[in-house]
Design a protein around this motif. Structure first.
Motif, PDB file in Angstrom:
ATOM      1  N   ILE A   9       0.856  -1.279   0.043  1.00  0.00           N
ATOM      2  CA  ILE A   9      -0.003   0.130   0.051  1.00  0.00           C
ATOM      3  C   ILE A   9       0.837   1.239   0.052  1.00  0.00           C
ATOM      4  O   ILE A   9       1.758   1.281   0.938  1.00  0.00           O
ATOM      5  CB  ILE A   9      -0.856   0.002   1.342  1.00  0.00           C
ATOM      6  CG1 ILE A   9      -1.814  -1.212   1.160  1.00  0.00           C
ATOM      7  CG2 ILE A   9      -1.654   1.438   1.528  1.00  0.00           C
ATOM      8  CD1 ILE A   9      -2.465  -1.401   2.603  1.00  0.00           C
ATOM      9  N   GLY A  10       0.814   2.085  -0.947  1.00  0.00           N
ATOM     10  CA  GLY A  10       1.268   3.306  -0.974  1.00  0.00           C
ATOM     11  C   GLY A  10       0.531   4.473  -0.197  1.00  0.00           C
ATOM     12  O   GLY A  10      -0.572   4.678  -0.490  1.00  0.00           O
ATOM     13  N   ILE A  64       3.141  -0.103  -6.444  1.00  0.00           N
ATOM     14  CA  ILE A  64       2.015  -0.164  -5.170  1.00  0.00           C
ATOM     15  C   ILE A  64       0.716  -1.021  -6.026  1.00  0.00           C
ATOM     16  O   ILE A  64       0.500  -0.857  -6.952  1.00  0.00           O
ATOM     17  CB  ILE A  64       1.875   1.026  -4.708  1.00  0.00           C
ATOM     18  CG1 ILE A  64       1.441   2.282  -5.778  1.00  0.00           C
ATOM     19  CG2 ILE A  64       2.803   1.654  -3.838  1.00  0.00           C
ATOM     20  CD1 ILE A  64       0.888   3.333  -5.309  1.00  0.00           C
ATOM     21  N   ASP A  65       0.191  -1.530  -4.932  1.00  0.00           N
ATOM     22  CA  ASP A  65      -1.076  -2.111  -5.331  1.00  0.00           C
ATOM     23  C   ASP A  65      -2.242  -1.457  -5.176  1.00  0.00           C
ATOM     24  O   ASP A  65      -3.485  -1.757  -5.559  1.00  0.00           O
ATOM     25  CB  ASP A  65      -1.347  -3.453  -4.573  1.00  0.00           C
ATOM     26  CG  ASP A  65      -0.204  -4.584  -4.747  1.00  0.00           C
ATOM     27  OD1 ASP A  65      -0.229  -5.041  -5.985  1.00  0.00           O
ATOM     28  OD2 ASP A  65       0.647  -4.781  -3.982  1.00  0.00           O
ATOM     29  N   LEU A  66      -1.882  -0.271  -4.100  1.00  0.00           N
ATOM     30  CA  LEU A  66      -3.074   0.644  -3.829  1.00  0.00           C
ATOM     31  C   LEU A  66      -2.577   1.587  -3.343  1.00  0.00           C
ATOM     32  O   LEU A  66      -1.489   1.907  -2.675  1.00  0.00           O
ATOM     33  CB  LEU A  66      -4.117   0.024  -2.677  1.00  0.00           C
ATOM     34  CG  LEU A  66      -5.131   0.828  -2.211  1.00  0.00           C
ATOM     35  CD1 LEU A  66      -6.428  -0.193  -1.862  1.00  0.00           C
ATOM     36  CD2 LEU A  66      -4.898   1.482  -1.036  1.00  0.00           C
ATOM     37  N   ILE A  89      -5.123   0.951 -10.489  1.00  0.00           N
ATOM     38  CA  ILE A  89      -4.717   1.030  -9.152  1.00  0.00           C
ATOM     39  C   ILE A  89      -5.804   1.600  -8.370  1.00  0.00           C
ATOM     40  O   ILE A  89      -6.205   2.708  -8.480  1.00  0.00           O
ATOM     41  CB  ILE A  89      -3.164   1.759  -8.719  1.00  0.00           C
ATOM     42  CG1 ILE A  89      -2.229   0.852  -9.799  1.00  0.00           C
ATOM     43  CG2 ILE A  89      -3.006   1.456  -7.501  1.00  0.00           C
ATOM     44  CD1 ILE A  89      -1.012   1.629 -10.158  1.00  0.00           C
ATOM     45  N   PRO A  90      -6.426   1.058  -7.212  1.00  0.00           N
ATOM     46  CA  PRO A  90      -7.472   1.364  -6.579  1.00  0.00           C
ATOM     47  C   PRO A  90      -6.690   2.629  -5.665  1.00  0.00           C
ATOM     48  O   PRO A  90      -5.582   2.610  -5.187  1.00  0.00           O
ATOM     49  CB  PRO A  90      -7.861   0.299  -5.453  1.00  0.00           C
ATOM     50  CG  PRO A  90      -7.389  -0.996  -6.029  1.00  0.00           C
ATOM     51  CD  PRO A  90      -5.974  -0.674  -6.922  1.00  0.00           C
ATOM     52  N   SER A 258      -9.951  -4.446   2.394  1.00  0.00           N
ATOM     53  CA  SER A 258     -10.987  -4.721   1.837  1.00  0.00           C
ATOM     54  C   SER A 258     -10.977  -4.840   0.158  1.00  0.00           C
ATOM     55  O   SER A 258     -11.355  -5.708  -0.343  1.00  0.00           O
ATOM     56  CB  SER A 258     -12.294  -4.183   2.291  1.00  0.00           C
ATOM     57  OG  SER A 258     -12.480  -4.197   3.750  1.00  0.00           O
ATOM     58  N   LEU A 259     -10.585  -3.551  -0.020  1.00  0.00           N
ATOM     59  CA  LEU A 259     -10.370  -3.383  -1.668  1.00  0.00           C
ATOM     60  C   LEU A 259      -9.518  -4.467  -2.077  1.00  0.00           C
ATOM     61  O   LEU A 259      -9.852  -5.072  -3.297  1.00  0.00           O
ATOM     62  CB  LEU A 259     -10.047  -2.139  -1.790  1.00  0.00           C
ATOM     63  CG  LEU A 259     -11.070  -0.907  -1.890  1.00  0.00           C
ATOM     64  CD1 LEU A 259     -10.195   0.855  -2.021  1.00  0.00           C
ATOM     65  CD2 LEU A 259     -12.109  -0.845  -2.851  1.00  0.00           C
ATOM     66  N   LEU A 260      -8.407  -4.733  -1.635  1.00  0.00           N
ATOM     67  CA  LEU A 260      -7.372  -5.618  -2.394  1.00  0.00           C
ATOM     68  C   LEU A 260      -7.794  -7.009  -2.158  1.00  0.00           C
ATOM     69  O   LEU A 260      -7.467  -7.917  -2.725  1.00  0.00           O
ATOM     70  CB  LEU A 260      -6.060  -5.397  -1.524  1.00  0.00           C
ATOM     71  CG  LEU A 260      -5.328  -4.066  -2.044  1.00  0.00           C
ATOM     72  CD1 LEU A 260      -4.210  -3.678  -1.329  1.00  0.00           C
ATOM     73  CD2 LEU A 260      -5.027  -4.078  -3.467  1.00  0.00           C
TER      74      LEU A 260
END
Ligand code: FRU
Length: 325
Positions: A9-10, A64-66, A89-90, A258-260
């Motif tokens: 997470i960034g 980053i994943d989010l 990317i969320p 939750s989002l990931l």
């Protein structure tokens, strides 16, 4: 056992010099302790939008994943946040907004409502009439715009209560003090100060004291618990009241998780607010202190667990070296 997938997470924070931002990252780290397969990449921009844009780009390079972001100013940060979102990317926006709907989740208390609560409270303190000085936050940041609007709307029906002077303190005490010092001699009988946060409210208190002016009622925002923060100022009578503004740190991590994990998250996560004054400050700060204590316990347990994990690893390595496993 199969290893759980690791996520990065960034977090792009506009700055972190004040206690409110420190509380926010503290909440985030505690929440992360429950989610060991999530790692946080943290950058703070010293209240500088250009630096923050650069840092978001750096986070992107780190794959980053989010992204969680509290944008310093809405407009300048909008294009880069849209770019992140458009890459798939969320994006979670927290506290301050961007000027776009291209994000997955916004977390924060309603800043327009906060301004209104402050305005209604000011009217109840002043009665028929009064001269108000308003110290605003950074003009291009969304909470400053929304708090100002809510405050004005609440007072619109009170014809003899007037905001006679508005200055900008950019969310920081020394800037607020300088701005107030420049104008205060020309304000006739000020009776109340509304500062968009508690550090600027403290600045106002100091200015009135240093200039030996008759004390005024002061309303701030944040009502942060703990030493040297808003709840304490209310408790000590330095300011009259503060409107609670939760940081959303814990919620940011929870919603990121939750989002990931592909679980649904609403577009808006609205945090609750309330006015903290002499009538409820003891109760609210007791409750807040209890929560802080519990959070410290969690941190302690985390440290103990990390140590045990290390010992376990060392022993395993030793057994391995000795050829026992
Ligand atoms: C902290 C802060 C708070 C304020 C918020 C607005 O940096 O200035 O005091 O409520 O940011 O974004």
């Amino acid at each position: 056992t199969e290893k759980e997938k690791e996520y990065v997470i960034g977090f792009s924070q506009c700055g972190d010099a004040d206690n409110w931002r420190k509380a926010m990252i503290g909440e985030m780290r505690r929440e992360l302790a429950f989610n060991p397969n999530f790692r946080l990449l943290y950058k703070q921009a010293d209240d500088n939008s250009a630096v923050q844009i650069k840092q978001v780009k750096e986070l992107l390079k780190e794959n980053i994943d989010l992204l969680i972001i509290s944008p310093n100013e809405a407009a300048p940060l909008t294009p880069i946040v849209e770019e992140v979102y458009n890459k798939g990317i969320p994006v979670i926006v927290v506290d301050r907004k961007i000027a776009s709907q291209l994000y997955n989740n916004y977390i924060g208390a309603d800043n327009y409502e906060i301004g209104k609560i402050a305005g209604n409270y000011a009217a109840s303190l002043l009665g028929e009439s009064g001269n108000i000085v308003e110290i605003g936050g950074l003009p291009a940041s969304s909470p400053a715009i929304e708090r100002r609007k809510g405050f004005a709307d609440a007072l619109a029906s009170h014809k003899n209560i007037k905001v006679v002077k508005q200055v900008n303190g950019n969310w920081v005490k020394p800037i607020a003090k300088d701005a107030l010092l420049k104008v205060i001699d020309n304000v006739t009988t000020p009776s109340l100060v509304f500062a968009h946060n508690d550090v600027m409210a403290l600045g106002a208190y100091e200015v009135f004291k240093e200039k030996q002016l008759p004390p005024v009622k002061i309303i701030g925002v944040d009502a942060l618990p703990g030493k040297g923060a808003g709840m304490e100022y209310v408790n000590n009578g330095i300011i009259t009241a503060s409107v609670l503004y939760p940081t959303g740190g814990a919620e940011s991590i929870r919603n990121a998780v939750s989002l990931l994990n592909n679980q649904p998250v609403p577009k808006e996560t609205v945090l609750q607010t309330l006015i903290v004054d002499s009538a409820n400050v003891r109760m609210t700060s007791l409750q807040a202190d209890k929560i802080l204590e519990q959070q410290k316990d969690i941190e302690q347990q985390q440290i103990v667990m990390d140590k045990q994990q290390q010992t376990y690893q060392t022993q395993r390595n030793l057994l391995y070296v000795l050829g026992i496993t």
